[in-house]
Each structure stands twice: as structure tokens, then as C-alpha cells.
Write an enzyme that holds these catalytic residues in place. Structure first.
Site, PDB file in Angstrom:
ATOM      1  N   ASP A 120     -10.091   0.436   9.978  1.00  0.00           N
ATOM      2  CA  ASP A 120      -9.543  -1.510   9.207  1.00  0.00           C
ATOM      3  C   ASP A 120     -10.987  -2.670   9.063  1.00  0.00           C
ATOM      4  O   ASP A 120     -12.300  -2.250   9.826  1.00  0.00           O
ATOM      5  CB  ASP A 120      -8.821  -1.910   9.190  1.00  0.00           C
ATOM      6  CG  ASP A 120      -7.502  -2.598   8.280  1.00  0.00           C
ATOM      7  OD1 ASP A 120      -8.034  -3.432   8.178  1.00  0.00           O
ATOM      8  OD2 ASP A 120      -6.514  -1.654   7.668  1.00  0.00           O
ATOM      9  N   ASP A 121      -9.860  -3.664   8.917  1.00  0.00           N
ATOM     10  CA  ASP A 121     -11.224  -5.016   9.119  1.00  0.00           C
ATOM     11  C   ASP A 121     -12.330  -5.192  10.031  1.00  0.00           C
ATOM     12  O   ASP A 121     -11.364  -4.730  11.480  1.00  0.00           O
ATOM     13  CB  ASP A 121     -10.582  -5.862   8.834  1.00  0.00           C
ATOM     14  CG  ASP A 121     -11.251  -7.248   8.583  1.00  0.00           C
ATOM     15  OD1 ASP A 121     -12.836  -7.097   8.643  1.00  0.00           O
ATOM     16  OD2 ASP A 121     -11.052  -8.640   8.425  1.00  0.00           O
TER      17      ASP A 121
ATOM     18  N   ARG B 145      -7.780 -18.577   4.909  1.00  0.00           N
ATOM     19  CA  ARG B 145      -7.780 -17.910   6.132  1.00  0.00           C
ATOM     20  C   ARG B 145      -9.645 -17.584   6.292  1.00  0.00           C
ATOM     21  O   ARG B 145     -10.504 -16.404   6.128  1.00  0.00           O
ATOM     22  CB  ARG B 145      -7.450 -15.775   5.415  1.00  0.00           C
ATOM     23  CG  ARG B 145      -7.721 -15.360   7.002  1.00  0.00           C
ATOM     24  CD  ARG B 145      -7.757 -13.757   6.488  1.00  0.00           C
ATOM     25  NE  ARG B 145      -6.981 -12.542   7.131  1.00  0.00           N
ATOM     26  CZ  ARG B 145      -7.250 -11.245   7.786  1.00  0.00           C
ATOM     27  NH1 ARG B 145      -8.080 -11.028   6.814  1.00  0.00           N
ATOM     28  NH2 ARG B 145      -7.248 -10.684   9.251  1.00  0.00           N
TER      29      ARG B 145
ATOM     30  N   LYS C 268      -9.473   1.142   1.417  1.00  0.00           N
ATOM     31  CA  LYS C 268      -9.249  -0.100   1.454  1.00  0.00           C
ATOM     32  C   LYS C 268      -9.652  -1.321   0.712  1.00  0.00           C
ATOM     33  O   LYS C 268     -10.703  -1.543   1.501  1.00  0.00           O
ATOM     34  CB  LYS C 268      -8.334  -0.068   2.880  1.00  0.00           C
ATOM     35  CG  LYS C 268      -7.040  -1.233   3.008  1.00  0.00           C
ATOM     36  CD  LYS C 268      -6.249  -0.819   4.250  1.00  0.00           C
ATOM     37  CE  LYS C 268      -5.235  -2.331   4.782  1.00  0.00           C
ATOM     38  NZ  LYS C 268      -4.653  -2.953   6.006  1.00  0.00           N
TER      39      LYS C 268
ATOM     40  N   ASP D  73      -9.393  -4.886  -0.156  1.00  0.00           N
ATOM     41  CA  ASP D  73      -8.853  -5.770   0.231  1.00  0.00           C
ATOM     42  C   ASP D  73      -8.637  -6.949  -0.786  1.00  0.00           C
ATOM     43  O   ASP D  73      -9.412  -7.775  -1.378  1.00  0.00           O
ATOM     44  CB  ASP D  73      -8.376  -6.736   2.221  1.00  0.00           C
ATOM     45  CG  ASP D  73      -7.151  -7.098   2.455  1.00  0.00           C
ATOM     46  OD1 ASP D  73      -6.269  -7.830   1.882  1.00  0.00           O
ATOM     47  OD2 ASP D  73      -6.813  -6.412   3.064  1.00  0.00           O
TER      48      ASP D  73
ATOM     49  N   ASN E 270      -7.459 -11.507   0.088  1.00  0.00           N
ATOM     50  CA  ASN E 270      -6.630 -11.580   0.988  1.00  0.00           C
ATOM     51  C   ASN E 270      -6.275 -13.968   0.819  1.00  0.00           C
ATOM     52  O   ASN E 270      -5.568 -14.271   2.249  1.00  0.00           O
ATOM     53  CB  ASN E 270      -7.107 -11.377   2.305  1.00  0.00           C
ATOM     54  CG  ASN E 270      -6.067 -10.925   3.347  1.00  0.00           C
ATOM     55  OD1 ASN E 270      -5.562  -9.739   2.701  1.00  0.00           O
ATOM     56  ND2 ASN E 270      -7.311  -9.761   3.500  1.00  0.00           N
TER      57      ASN E 270
ATOM     58  N   CYS F 226      -4.779  -3.537  -1.620  1.00  0.00           N
ATOM     59  CA  CYS F 226      -3.600  -4.238  -0.228  1.00  0.00           C
ATOM     60  C   CYS F 226      -4.227  -5.368  -1.368  1.00  0.00           C
ATOM     61  O   CYS F 226      -5.500  -6.514  -1.295  1.00  0.00           O
ATOM     62  CB  CYS F 226      -4.455  -4.491   0.512  1.00  0.00           C
ATOM     63  SG  CYS F 226      -4.374  -5.363   2.144  1.00  0.00           S
TER      64      CYS F 226
ATOM     65  N   ASP G 257       2.435  -6.014   4.461  1.00  0.00           N
ATOM     66  CA  ASP G 257       1.712  -6.505   6.374  1.00  0.00           C
ATOM     67  C   ASP G 257       3.195  -6.477   7.118  1.00  0.00           C
ATOM     68  O   ASP G 257       3.116  -6.603   7.975  1.00  0.00           O
ATOM     69  CB  ASP G 257       1.094  -7.497   6.244  1.00  0.00           C
ATOM     70  CG  ASP G 257      -0.611  -7.422   5.883  1.00  0.00           C
ATOM     71  OD1 ASP G 257      -0.936  -6.281   5.860  1.00  0.00           O
ATOM     72  OD2 ASP G 257      -1.179  -8.602   5.897  1.00  0.00           O
TER      73      ASP G 257
END
Ligand code: GLA
Length: 726
Positions: A368-369, A445, A478, A480, A482, A528, A550
């Protein structure tokens, strides 16, 4: 024939297995809606004029004064602004001379097998032309030369229709589309409840039901995404209709940006329903010869209540929306390191997770991130899509070969549409983020959104992603998203086109997704948006699974999954077992099994017992994969009906097996111990795995199955399998 045209009566009839949709070409070429609902064999509906509605104060077309017709009171297939129809408009064009009078009348039509693609937009598709039939009606405003082509496609076997509109400028002058909704549906009566899905980050798609009231009502998003706050879905249920019985109409917009889902109940007790791009920050300058495509809306009718409507959506989306190699292929069971490590990982840590995963039967590791640039927290580096070799020592190729050496697949996280102020990319291209001159650039964010309307930006992203994707054996991405979009504007658009920005943004995103999935067709894309902030059919067209939320706490997640199931199938629902969740591993597993299953934890931080329990969970996941992904879903006890306990059931298409899951959220003393199953074959006999007994489908559905001896403490749950015995 799913579509017929009676040229004498000038009536169109669009039939599916269980619904009919009927309208006619009326005098002066108005398109008058006659009926949408349960299937009827005939169409002798012209006496709707006897039910003519009160029209004093409502203006009439001068040629129709004697007929009592008014565009304000007749049910219409397109609601044009400013020429007599005073209800909410589905089309408003600002003409070259500055006024916004719009008046579309029927000109011609064609009917053909199959379904056209929508330029630049995701849409449902026909696997074979014989699967569906399309009616294209050209309407024209004779004063301005604007045309609206209304497209109706009938998915006969799925009891669904899709609708969209193309606006064409056949005049000599440019005009501006100020509002174009994807469909307009005028139903006689207001005896409906409106169901919508509201929420927020970590708490998406909550069910809300309210009676229609006079005036305007509805939901929408102005966030630059379809949003966690209001999903682009609504349903109308006839008063008294339930989960299993009665009229249910479902509407879903295949679009991932600003939307409006609106209903107006007028003074004649009629309900005008529409869905489309939110017009409040939209405008599209259309030059002579150009076309504009609206997104597509999906309309489902069921006389088997909300449940019938949901099952129709699920089948339709599994067959005619989700695409590519992974459409029907078994998706790998994955472990994602996000909740396990957050940003604190390196190649060895990932390798250790993978080793454990392989040992217990997991099939893919998703990194992931945090793998790129200087990304050690969420304050920087989005846009710098270059591998951080301090974390992944030896490079990503070396990590991937270690993971592949174990026999696992490998996935990676991206957030392509974002750019951090603290990034090399932003320092090099400060005008690449969405902004308007001289205003503060709001951060969400700690990040900005990159301007996807720009070709140079999209090319950069494609090339940058390709540096990693083209040279490494990567199976999954994935994708995303955000934050929401603020200060919407593009440095490249002229002032008169700034209102096009939001739509151009999402067209840009779709284009990049299309390019990537075409270049790397083997990739499994999982969308996502902080969980389920873009959980919409537009995204499902590109990614066969979407991270649902989440929130991985099983007892909260279950509500989110119930809401999502109103129109989205289990196969697209990313659902993981995490360590942080309340409840034991059994309940975590039972909830996450309702979807594209996976794990999200650091095995180094869980007990040996938990680890062993997980090992036993995996066999069941494989065993029931098809039943869950492609079976029929029955919501037995929904969270909006019972705050204490929920239950759902999957039944295989051939009705030879079923799986009932019950989750007890809170123990309640006065319990109902019997659960009546649904969707079984009454004539078949089923063996029940929890007590070994054999029951008829009729018994299970009418008398029910006792739950008396099953766990009922807070957070407990169980799964019962039923298998046909011959
Ligand atoms: C979002 C996603 C999470 C995770 C983080 C990474 O919140 O929903 O699953 O990928 O971003 O920053």
C-alpha cells in the site's frame, strides 16, 4: 421483441421480462410518457388523456390550445426549460442569443440490436448484440438547431433499461448546455418512498427511506466525486412495498463526479424523476458540429420489492458492466499491509508478511501507500511515483522476485490524481494542481488534486506509472482518491470553458484508466477513495472490485455492506479481515466473506491462535467463492429493520446450495429464534451443515430454521450451509 413501435398509434413499447416502458409521439411531436411498471401485454393507454390533469395557469402550445395539452402537466420523456414545462428541467440550453428557452420535439427514430458505446464515458455494454436492443430518438429544437438524441437500451433478460442523451449542435452558432440530465421520468402519482444511501468516510452508504412530499427533493454531490456522502443511487418504493414485495424502481448513474438525483412532486400529484451531472457548477460550450455525451443512467423495475431490484442490479453489473480478464476470473485472495504497517515498512517487513501469507494460503501481497518518493507519512510526495530504494532496498524488482519466489502475486498502491505541495512534481509544475488564480489552494489530507483535464498531466502519469508497471511483474493496482475538489479550475481552460472543468476532470481520469487497463490488460484494478468514496458504476467499469470502506470493524462494516448491496454486487465489494476490528476472527471472516475477500494486518502483531484460526478460514472462502460472487443475495434481516441482529443469504443460481450468515450485533433477551430462508426451491431437499438434518425448501422458507442453539452473544456470528440432497 423488446422494443416495438406502433406507427399508427405512434407508440413505443420497451419490454423486459418483468417491466414495460411505454410512451408516444403526441401532437406537435411532444414525447409523452404513458407507463413504466410491471409488464403489461397491451398498450391501450391513450385514455390517460381522460385523466388529464388540472392545467389552469399552465401555459399551452398555441397549436394545442383546444386539446388541453400543456407541457407543464403532461408526463414527458424530456423536460425542457422555459417553454411551458415549469417543473424541474432535464435539459437547459443557453442559446447564442442569450436566452435559455429549450424546446425539443420528436424528429425521427431508429431501433437496432445491441448498444452503442458512449464516447469517453463508462457505460453498460452488450456481450453480444442479441442481448439488448436500442431505441435512438432524435429530437430537435427548430429555433436553435440543437438536437437531443435520447438513447434507450433494453436489457430484456435483466429487466433493466439504460438511458442517456447526446446533445448535437447542428446550427451555425455555439450554445451552452447548462443542464443535461441523463433521463427524465414522469410517473403519475406520488405514493412512493424515496430510498437513498448517505454517509461519510468510514461510514458509507447508510440506508434512508422517506415518503415523497410535494416540491423538490433529492440528493447529489458537488465534491468532484460520486462521494461517500451521497451515492448516485436512488430507489422509489411504492408505499407499503417491502424487501420482497411490491413495486420497486432503482436508478443508478454510471458516473464518478458531481451528480444530482432529483425528484419533483408537482401540483398534479405526479413525480418527475431525473439523474445526471449536477448542473450547479456545470456548463458546456458546444460549437457547431460538436456533440456532448451525457453519462448513462440505469433503470431497474421489480415487482419483488427492494430485494428483486437489488438482485437485478447485481446480475446486470456482473454481466454487462464489469469487464476484462478479471470479470469472471477468480480474484486472488490478498493481504494488504496498510492497517498492519501504515508507512512503516521496508522490503524485509513486506517479505515476512508474504511468507506468513503464503504459509496460510493467501495468494497475493498488496504493497500500500509509502513505497515512492520520500513518502514516510501522508504529508508529502504524491506525484513522485519513483520507488524509494531506502525502503525497498535493491529496488522494486528485487522485492517482487522475492514475493514471486514464494508463489504469491504482487499488487501496488497509487493515488494518480493527487499531488502533494511537498513533492518534486509540484515544485516543477505548480500549475498542474487544480486551482484558480490568486486564491488560497485548500488542502485535504495535506494534498492537492492534480488537473486530470490536461493531456500533459495524463501523459506524465501514464509514463511514470509505466516506468514501474511495464518493467515489473505486477498483477494488481489499488487506485486511490483521498480528498474532494475545491477551487475548481484549470490553468489551460479559457474563462468561458471553466464551467466544463469538473466533467473534463473525470473524463481525464476515465481516459487514463482506460489507457492503463488497455495497455496492461492483465492488471486487476481495485478502486478506492478513502474506502468507498467513489463506489459507483463508473468506477466498476474499470475496476472489477472497489475497496468498500476504510472501516474494517466487522460490526460497523456489516451495515455498510448492506447499504452497498442495494445495487452493487458482492463481487465488486473489497472486504478484509483486519486486526483492529472489534469481535473475534470468526465474525470478522463471516462479514468479509461477503465480498472480494482479503486480510489487512501485520502477522507479527497477532497471536499464534489468531494465525491458526485464519488458516482454517481460507478453505471456506474458496469453497463458497462462486456462491457469494455470483449467487442471488437475499437480505433476511437488514440493519435498517433490526438494530440487534442482521442476516443475509446467498442462493446459487440453480438453487442447489445456499449460505446463511447471521451476525448478532448486540444480545437481546427477547429473541426470535426462527429464520425463514428465501429463494430456495420449495421442492428440493437440503442438508443443513450445522445439525445434519434434511429439510425441504418449502419448510425452510415457510416454517423457518431454528437458531436456538446458535451463538447469540454480542458480536458473535455463524454461517449455515445448505446443500441439496437428491
Ligand atoms: C486511503 C485508503 C486506505 C489506504 C490509505 C493510504 O485511506 O482508503 O486503504 O490505502 O489511503 O494512504
Amino acid at each position: 421483441m423488446p422494443i416495438i413501435f406502433d406507427s399508427e398509434k405512434k407508440i413505443f413499447k420497451l419490454d423486459t421480462l418483468s417491466s414495460s416502458y411505454i410512451f408516444k409521439i403526441y401532437d406537435e411531436n411532444y414525447l409523452v410518457h404513458l407507463y413504466y411498471g410491471a409488464k403489461i401485454p397491451d398498450y391501450n393507454l391513450t385514455d390517460f388523456e381522460d385523466r388529464r390533469m388540472y392545467a389552469s395557469f399552465s401555459a399551452s402550445n398555441p397549436n394545442l390550445l383546444r386539446t388541453g395539452f400543456s407541457a407543464d402537466v403532461y408526463p414527458l420523456e424530456i423536460g425542457c426549460n422555459g417553454c411551458g414545462d415549469m417543473r424541474i428541467a432535464s435539459l437547459q440550453i443557453r442559446n447564442a442569443d442569450g436566452n435559455a428557452s429549450t424546446d425539443m420535439r420528436y424528429v425521427s427514430h431508429k431501433i437496432y440490436a445491441g448498444k452503442p458505446a458512449l464516447k469517453g464515458l463508462p457505460a453498460l455494454y452488450a456481450n453480444e448484440d442479441s442481448e439488448c436492443m436500442t431505441l435512438e430518438i432524435t429530437t430537435r429544437d427548430k429555433v436553435t438547431g440543437a438536437e437531443a438524441i435520447l438513447i434507450y437500451t433494453v436489457f430484456e433478460k435483466h429487466s433493466a433499461l439504460t438511458r442517456s442523451v447526446i446533445i448535437r449542435n447542428t446550427s451555425e452558432k455555439p450554445f451552452t448546455i447548462e443542464k443535461v440530465m441523463s433521463f427524465n421520468l414522469d410517473l403519475i402519482g406520488k405514493d412512493f418512498d424515496l430510498i437513498t444511501l448517505y454517509g461519510r468516510h468510514n461510514n458509507e452508504r447508510n440506508f434512508e427511506r422517506r415518503a415523497l412530499a410535494h416540491g423538490r427533493q433529492g440528493i447529489g454531490s458537488r465534491r468532484g466525486s460520486s462521494s461517500a456522502q451521497q451515492n448516485p443511487f436512488m430507489a422509489l418504493l411504492r408505499h407499503g412495498a417491502t424487501e420482497e414485495y411490491g413495486d420497486a424502481y432503482g436508478f443508478n448513474l454510471v458516473y464518478s463526479c458531481n451528480h444530482l438525483c432529483e425528484i419533483e412532486v408537482d401540483f398534479n400529484e405526479s413525480s418527475r424523476i431525473m439523474m445526471g451531472i449536477d448542473p450547479s457548477d456545470f456548463g458546456w460550450l458546444l460549437s457547431p458540429g460538436e456533440e456532448f455525451y451525457s453519462p448513462e443512467a440505469v433503470l431497474v423495475y421489480s415487482n419483488e420489492g427492494l430485494g428483486g431490484m437489488s438482485r437485478t442490479f447485481h446480475k446486470l453489473y456482473n454481466n454487462n458492466l464489469v469487464r476484462g480478464q478479471w470479470k469472471k476470473a477468480k480474484r486472488p485472495l490478498l493481504i494488504n499491509n496498510w492497517e498492519g504497517t501504515y508507512f512503516d515498512f521496508d522490503d524485509d517487513k513486506l517479505f515476512n508478511i508474504a511468507k506468513w501469507a503464503k504459509d496460510i494460503g493467501i495468494e497475493m501481497l498488496v504493497m500500500d501507500d509509502g513505497w515512492f518518493g520520500l513518502r514516510n507519512d501522508d504529508r508529502c510526495a504524491l506525484g513522485d511515483w519513483t520507488v524509494n530504494e531506502n525502503k525497498l532496498r535493491g529496488g522494486i524488482g528485487s522485492l517482487i522476485s522475492r514475493i514471486k519466489g514464494l508463489g504469491l502475486k504482487f499488487g501496488i498502491w497509487y493515488e494518480p490524481e493527487m499531488i502533494s505541495p511537498d513533492s518534486d512534481l509540484y515544485r516543477a509544475h505548480p500549475d498542474w494542481c487544480i486551482h484558480v488564480p490568486n486564491r488560497d489552494r485548500s488542502q485535504g489530507r495535506w494534498q492537492y488534486v492534480i488537473d486530470m483535464s490536461r493531456q500533459d498531466v495524463r501523459d506524465y502519469l501514464f509514463d511514470k506509472m509505466s516506468e514501474v508497471l511495464a518493467h515489473n511483474d505486477i498483477d494488481y493496482v489499488k487506485w486511490d482518491f483521498n480528498r474532494n475538489i475545491t477551487e475548481a479550475g484549470s490553468a489551460l481552460l479559457p474563462p468561458e470553458r471553466q464551467k466544463e472543468f469538473f466533467h473534463r476532470f473525470i473524463l481525464g481520469t476515465y481516459e487514463l484508466m482506460d489507457r492503463l487497463t488497455k495497455t496492461y490488460p492483465h492488471l486487476l484494478l481495485e478502486n478506492c477513495s478513502g474506502g468507498g468514496g467513489r463506489y459507483d458504476p463508473g468506477m466498476m467499469y474499470f475496476s472489477p472490485q472497489i475497496w468498500c470502506s476504510d472501516n474494517t470493524d466487522a460490526l460497523s462494516r456489516v451495515d455498510i455492506q448492506f447499504g452497498s448491496s442495494l445495487c452493487y454486487p458482492a463481487s465488486v465489494q473489497g472486504a478484509h479481515v483486519s486486526a483492529s476490528s472489534r469481535s473475534g476472527y470468526e465474525t470478522k471472516r463471516n462479514v468479509a466473506m461477503w465480498g472480494s475477500f482479503g486480510y489487512e494486518l501485520d502477522p507479527a502483531k497477532i497471536s499464534k491462535e489468531a494465525s491458526e484460526e485464519i488458516r482454517t478460514q481460507i478453505a471456506d472462502y474458496h469453497k463458497y467463492y462462486d456462491l457469494i460472487h455470483y449467487g442471488d443475495l437475499y437480505r433476511i434481516i437488514s440493519p435498517w429493520e433490526d438494530p440487534y441482529k442482521v442476516a443475509w443469504e446467498f442462493v446459487s443460481e440453480d438453487k442447489s446450495q445456499a449460505m446463511l450468515t447471521v451476525v448478532v450485533k448486540f444480545f437481546k433477551e427477547a429473541r426470535n429464534f426462527f429464520i425463514k430462508l428465501k429463494g430456495l426451491d420449495p421442492e428440493k431437499f437440503y442438508k443443513c451443515d450445522h445439525n445434519g438434518e434434511v429439510y425441504s425448501g418449502a419448510l425452510l422458507m415457510n416454517a423457518g430454521l431454528s437458531m436456538y442453539h446458535l451463538p447469540d452473544g454480542d458480536g458473535e456470528s455463524y454461517v449455515i450451509h445448505l446443500e441439496e440432497v437428491k
